[in-house]
Motif scaffolding. Structure first.
Motif, PDB file in Angstrom:
ATOM      1  N   ARG A  98       0.850  -1.196   0.000  1.00 32.45           N
ATOM      2  CA  ARG A  98       0.000   0.000   0.000  1.00 32.45           C
ATOM      3  C   ARG A  98       0.879   1.238   0.000  1.00 32.45           C
ATOM      4  O   ARG A  98       2.080   1.158   0.207  1.00 32.45           O
ATOM      5  CB  ARG A  98      -0.957   0.007   1.182  1.00 32.45           C
ATOM      6  CG  ARG A  98      -0.282   0.091   2.532  1.00 32.45           C
ATOM      7  CD  ARG A  98      -1.311  -0.038   3.657  1.00 32.45           C
ATOM      8  NE  ARG A  98      -0.683  -0.088   4.944  1.00 32.45           N
ATOM      9  CZ  ARG A  98      -0.777   0.858   5.859  1.00 32.45           C
ATOM     10  NH1 ARG A  98      -1.502   1.945   5.625  1.00 32.45           N
ATOM     11  NH2 ARG A  98      -0.183   0.745   7.031  1.00 32.45           N
ATOM     12  N   ARG A  99       0.259   2.381  -0.227  1.00 27.31           N
ATOM     13  CA  ARG A  99       0.963   3.670  -0.214  1.00 27.31           C
ATOM     14  C   ARG A  99       0.726   4.326   1.142  1.00 27.31           C
ATOM     15  O   ARG A  99      -0.383   4.263   1.668  1.00 27.31           O
ATOM     16  CB  ARG A  99       0.447   4.566  -1.330  1.00 27.31           C
ATOM     17  CG  ARG A  99       0.468   3.929  -2.715  1.00 27.31           C
ATOM     18  CD  ARG A  99       1.763   3.977  -3.414  1.00 27.31           C
ATOM     19  NE  ARG A  99       2.047   5.348  -3.817  1.00 27.31           N
ATOM     20  CZ  ARG A  99       3.228   5.764  -4.193  1.00 27.31           C
ATOM     21  NH1 ARG A  99       4.227   4.943  -4.249  1.00 27.31           N
ATOM     22  NH2 ARG A  99       3.416   7.009  -4.541  1.00 27.31           N
ATOM     23  N   ARG A 109       4.942   9.969  -1.548  1.00 32.04           N
ATOM     24  CA  ARG A 109       4.319   8.897  -0.772  1.00 32.04           C
ATOM     25  C   ARG A 109       5.191   7.657  -0.924  1.00 32.04           C
ATOM     26  O   ARG A 109       5.837   7.467  -1.937  1.00 32.04           O
ATOM     27  CB  ARG A 109       2.896   8.647  -1.253  1.00 32.04           C
ATOM     28  CG  ARG A 109       1.985   9.831  -0.891  1.00 32.04           C
ATOM     29  CD  ARG A 109       0.546   9.645  -1.334  1.00 32.04           C
ATOM     30  NE  ARG A 109      -0.120   8.471  -0.810  1.00 32.04           N
ATOM     31  CZ  ARG A 109      -0.678   8.380   0.401  1.00 32.04           C
ATOM     32  NH1 ARG A 109      -0.619   9.387   1.229  1.00 32.04           N
ATOM     33  NH2 ARG A 109      -1.302   7.281   0.769  1.00 32.04           N
ATOM     34  N   THR A 111       5.871   3.478  -0.976  1.00 35.21           N
ATOM     35  CA  THR A 111       5.284   2.168  -1.210  1.00 35.21           C
ATOM     36  C   THR A 111       5.719   1.292  -0.053  1.00 35.21           C
ATOM     37  O   THR A 111       6.912   1.107   0.183  1.00 35.21           O
ATOM     38  CB  THR A 111       5.773   1.566  -2.545  1.00 35.21           C
ATOM     39  OG1 THR A 111       5.396   2.441  -3.602  1.00 35.21           O
ATOM     40  CG2 THR A 111       5.182   0.192  -2.774  1.00 35.21           C
ATOM     41  N   TRP A 148      10.671   5.411  -0.928  1.00 33.13           N
ATOM     42  CA  TRP A 148      10.143   6.680  -1.415  1.00 33.13           C
ATOM     43  C   TRP A 148      11.290   7.585  -1.841  1.00 33.13           C
ATOM     44  O   TRP A 148      12.457   7.226  -1.703  1.00 33.13           O
ATOM     45  CB  TRP A 148       9.262   7.341  -0.360  1.00 33.13           C
ATOM     46  CG  TRP A 148       9.965   7.892   0.836  1.00 33.13           C
ATOM     47  CD1 TRP A 148      10.361   9.179   1.037  1.00 33.13           C
ATOM     48  CD2 TRP A 148      10.355   7.177   2.017  1.00 33.13           C
ATOM     49  NE1 TRP A 148      10.964   9.319   2.263  1.00 33.13           N
ATOM     50  CE2 TRP A 148      10.973   8.105   2.885  1.00 33.13           C
ATOM     51  CE3 TRP A 148      10.254   5.854   2.423  1.00 33.13           C
ATOM     52  CZ2 TRP A 148      11.476   7.732   4.128  1.00 33.13           C
ATOM     53  CZ3 TRP A 148      10.763   5.493   3.660  1.00 33.13           C
ATOM     54  CH2 TRP A 148      11.356   6.427   4.492  1.00 33.13           C
TER      55      TRP A 148
END
Length: 182
Positions: A98-99, A109, A111, A148
């Motif tokens: 998810r981010r 953002r 990962t 990121w």
């Protein structure tokens, strides 16, 4: 090259156990250097929770882009799995991606990938026998890896046993990851 800035105010009972710079990738004129700091939290029983933060330097200098980010994420995942294996964590499987937001206005953002596996701990007699045979103990573990950008590529994450304190350990680790700054 300095490692990323870690949230010192959140590291009360964590101990820095490693600060390294290595070159995990080199092919022709392209290379990647990684500076990493790793912390562990004391634990009554192994495995000890751990947290790390890394800064990558890519040469020749290249601005982050979609293709490069996918490559960095792929290599970071493979490298993280290798690090988990080095910590005697076996059977590692991905359990979602998810981010997440990072508390740095200059950051993208992240990962975040969740992994689960089994930590192999010191052999224990199971059950105690006249022959004294031992079998390794296994402890379920969850590990998180975030990737990121904030001028450079940054990675942070860690792992903890999936025991009664797992929910708090997960929240603590996510708070640390979100506060890593370039």
């Amino acid at each position: 090259m300095d490692p990323p800035v870690v949230p010192a105010d959140r590291l009360d009972d964590w101990h820095r156990v490693e600060h390294t710079t290595e070159r995990p990738f080199a092919a022709g004129p392209v290379s990647v250097a990684a500076t990493t700091v790793r912390y562990e939290r004391p634990a009554e029983q192994p495995p000890a929770p751990f947290f790390f933060a890394s800064r990558l330097a890519i040469r020749p200098e290249t601005s982050p882009n979609r293709a490069l980010t996918r490559l960095v994420e792929r290599r970071a995942r493979a490298g993280f799995r290798d690090r988990l294996a080095d910590r005697d964590i076996e059977g590692v499987e991905s359990h979602g991606e998810r981010r997440i937001g990072i508390k740095d206005p200059a950051a993208s953002r992240a990962t975040l990938v969740t992994y689960r596996g089994q930590a192999v701990i010191e052999p224990v007699e199971d059950p105690p026998s006249e022959t004294g045979t031992s079998t390794p103990g296994r402890v379920p573990v969850e590990a998180l890896l975030a990737v990121w950008t904030a001028d450079d590529y940054l990675l942070a994450g860690g792992g903890y046993p999936l025991d009664d304190g797992a929910e708090e350990a997960r929240r603590t680790l996510l708070r640390l990851v979100r506060r890593v700054r370039g």
